[in-house]
Motif scaffolding. Structure first.
Motif, PDB file in Angstrom:
ATOM      1  N   ALA A 134      28.434  40.134  40.274  1.00  0.00           N
ATOM      2  CA  ALA A 134      29.685  40.767  39.841  1.00  0.00           C
ATOM      3  C   ALA A 134      30.734  40.798  40.939  1.00  0.00           C
ATOM      4  O   ALA A 134      31.930  40.844  40.669  1.00  0.00           O
ATOM      5  N   SER A 135      30.290  40.792  42.193  1.00  0.00           N
ATOM      6  CA  SER A 135      31.251  40.946  43.285  1.00  0.00           C
ATOM      7  C   SER A 135      31.730  39.595  43.800  1.00  0.00           C
ATOM      8  O   SER A 135      32.726  39.519  44.512  1.00  0.00           O
ATOM      9  N   GLY A 136      30.986  38.530  43.452  1.00  0.00           N
ATOM     10  CA  GLY A 136      31.323  37.225  44.007  1.00  0.00           C
ATOM     11  C   GLY A 136      30.901  37.068  45.469  1.00  0.00           C
ATOM     12  O   GLY A 136      31.107  36.016  46.064  1.00  0.00           O
ATOM     13  N   THR A 141      22.851  38.403  45.006  1.00  0.00           N
ATOM     14  CA  THR A 141      22.118  37.618  44.032  1.00  0.00           C
ATOM     15  C   THR A 141      22.845  37.625  42.693  1.00  0.00           C
ATOM     16  O   THR A 141      23.799  38.366  42.482  1.00  0.00           O
ATOM     17  N   GLY A 142      22.383  36.803  41.797  1.00  0.00           N
ATOM     18  CA  GLY A 142      22.943  36.777  40.456  1.00  0.00           C
ATOM     19  C   GLY A 142      23.734  35.509  40.185  1.00  0.00           C
ATOM     20  O   GLY A 142      24.093  34.768  41.095  1.00  0.00           O
ATOM     21  N   MET A 143      24.000  35.282  38.911  1.00  0.00           N
ATOM     22  CA  MET A 143      24.636  34.050  38.468  1.00  0.00           C
ATOM     23  C   MET A 143      26.143  34.243  38.288  1.00  0.00           C
ATOM     24  O   MET A 143      26.625  35.353  38.090  1.00  0.00           O
ATOM     25  N   THR A 144      26.864  33.136  38.306  1.00  0.00           N
ATOM     26  CA  THR A 144      28.283  33.168  37.948  1.00  0.00           C
ATOM     27  C   THR A 144      28.374  33.242  36.422  1.00  0.00           C
ATOM     28  O   THR A 144      27.411  32.897  35.724  1.00  0.00           O
ATOM     29  N   PRO A 145      29.527  33.643  35.900  1.00  0.00           N
ATOM     30  CA  PRO A 145      29.686  33.651  34.442  1.00  0.00           C
ATOM     31  C   PRO A 145      29.370  32.295  33.810  1.00  0.00           C
ATOM     32  O   PRO A 145      28.747  32.243  32.745  1.00  0.00           O
ATOM     33  N   ASP A 146      29.743  31.187  34.469  1.00  0.00           N
ATOM     34  CA  ASP A 146      29.452  29.876  33.875  1.00  0.00           C
ATOM     35  C   ASP A 146      27.955  29.585  33.850  1.00  0.00           C
ATOM     36  O   ASP A 146      27.439  29.010  32.892  1.00  0.00           O
ATOM     37  N   GLU A 147      27.254  30.001  34.916  1.00  0.00           N
ATOM     38  CA  GLU A 147      25.792  29.831  34.912  1.00  0.00           C
ATOM     39  C   GLU A 147      25.147  30.659  33.804  1.00  0.00           C
ATOM     40  O   GLU A 147      24.202  30.219  33.148  1.00  0.00           O
ATOM     41  N   ALA A 177      36.773  49.988  43.626  1.00  0.00           N
ATOM     42  CA  ALA A 177      36.416  48.562  43.559  1.00  0.00           C
ATOM     43  C   ALA A 177      35.122  48.388  42.763  1.00  0.00           C
ATOM     44  O   ALA A 177      34.995  47.469  41.951  1.00  0.00           O
ATOM     45  N   ALA A 178      34.163  49.289  42.980  1.00  0.00           N
ATOM     46  CA  ALA A 178      32.910  49.211  42.221  1.00  0.00           C
ATOM     47  C   ALA A 178      33.212  49.365  40.736  1.00  0.00           C
ATOM     48  O   ALA A 178      32.724  48.602  39.906  1.00  0.00           O
ATOM     49  N   GLU A 184      34.633  44.654  34.772  1.00  0.00           N
ATOM     50  CA  GLU A 184      34.607  43.201  34.525  1.00  0.00           C
ATOM     51  C   GLU A 184      33.270  42.774  33.933  1.00  0.00           C
ATOM     52  O   GLU A 184      33.210  41.881  33.092  1.00  0.00           O
ATOM     53  N   THR A 185      32.204  43.418  34.392  1.00  0.00           N
ATOM     54  CA  THR A 185      30.875  43.077  33.858  1.00  0.00           C
ATOM     55  C   THR A 185      30.799  43.428  32.372  1.00  0.00           C
ATOM     56  O   THR A 185      30.288  42.657  31.567  1.00  0.00           O
TER      57      THR A 185
END
Ligand SMILES: *Cc1c(COP(=O)(O)O)cnc(C)c1O
Length: 238
Positions: A134-136, A141-147, A177-178, A184-185
């Protein structure tokens, strides 16, 4: 000493529940729509059992081996719901599934496929969440929106059910910011639900320092560790 620890855990658990209820109420949400997952990665099996006695029946671990050990020592599988919240190596999937966890940290199509195959072989359906970065932050860890879209587009089988999205705020984010990362999530979840015709009812987001912001943005599962163990154990949490 043990009585002190138990009393302190009872107090901490009740304080966290009450803060979670308040945050939900402030957001105009039903407090029962938020599940508190007690993250027990900081403590041993004995203190984990005390937390369960205090009333916590959802436990999160980020290391599969520790989940196995505690589940086996404590024989808790019938009384608690386990949650895998950290990196799950594919070769640890089968043994982990014995404890019927919800897996929050699915971060690749390969892992999802393995969970599907092993669940199918075991004759079970596993609930999972896809982890978004979510933070970029590169280090997160974690995937991008496209992934995420690729994974949702190749849903392996009905032995896994994707029930939502998991996210963590970035390092050094202040509460506003959080909150915008959580917002956005939620928007991403709404978009993907529409795009793929899925429900995706769950948002796993919010930890000790930011669960109120997460609940304001729709979290249905908050993962709380250090707040629960204040005064019980020195967890050296930075
Ligand atoms: C450790 C951890 C938590 C809990 O964090 P606290 O700040 O101690 O509440 C939540 N989620 C994940 C993925 C974790 O690794």
């Amino acid at each position: 000493m043990d009585d002190d620890s138990q009393n302190r855990l009872n107090e901490n658990w009740n304080a966290v529940l009450s803060d979670v209820h308040q945050a939900a109420t402030d957001a105009g949400r039903d407090p029962n729509s938020v599940t508190v997952i007690g993250v027990t990665k900081y403590v041993d099996a004995e203190i984990t059992a005390m937390l369960v006695d205090a009333g916590c029946d959802n436990l999160g671990e980020n290391r599969p081996q520790v989940l196995w050990q505690k589940a086996e020592i404590l024989s808790l599988d019938d009384s608690v719901q386990w949650h895998v919240i950290g990196n799950l190596q594919r070769n640890k999937t089968r043994r982990t599934l014995r404890h019927r966890p919800v897996i929050h940290s699915v971060d690749s199509e390969k892992l999802l496929t393995t969970i599907a195959q092993e669940s199918s072989a075991a004759g079970i359906t596993t609930d999972v969440l896809l982890e978004v970065n979510a933070s970029g932050d590169e280090s997160k860890t974690g995937m991008t929106p496209d992934e995420l879209r690729v994974v949702l587009g190749t849903m392996p089988s009905d032995s896994v059910r994707v029930i939502g999205i998991m996210a963590m705020a970035g390092w050094d984010t202040d509460s506003s910011a959080a909150q915008s990362q959580f917002s956005e999530t939620r928007e991403l979840r709404d978009t993907l639900a529409t795009e793929f015709g899925l429900e995706l009812p769950h948002l796993s987001m919010g930890m000790s320092g930011d669960f109120a912001e997460a609940i304001a943005e729709g979290a249905t599962m908050v993962r709380i560790g250090s707040r629960l163990f204040e005064g019980v154990t020195d967890i050296g949490h930075g």
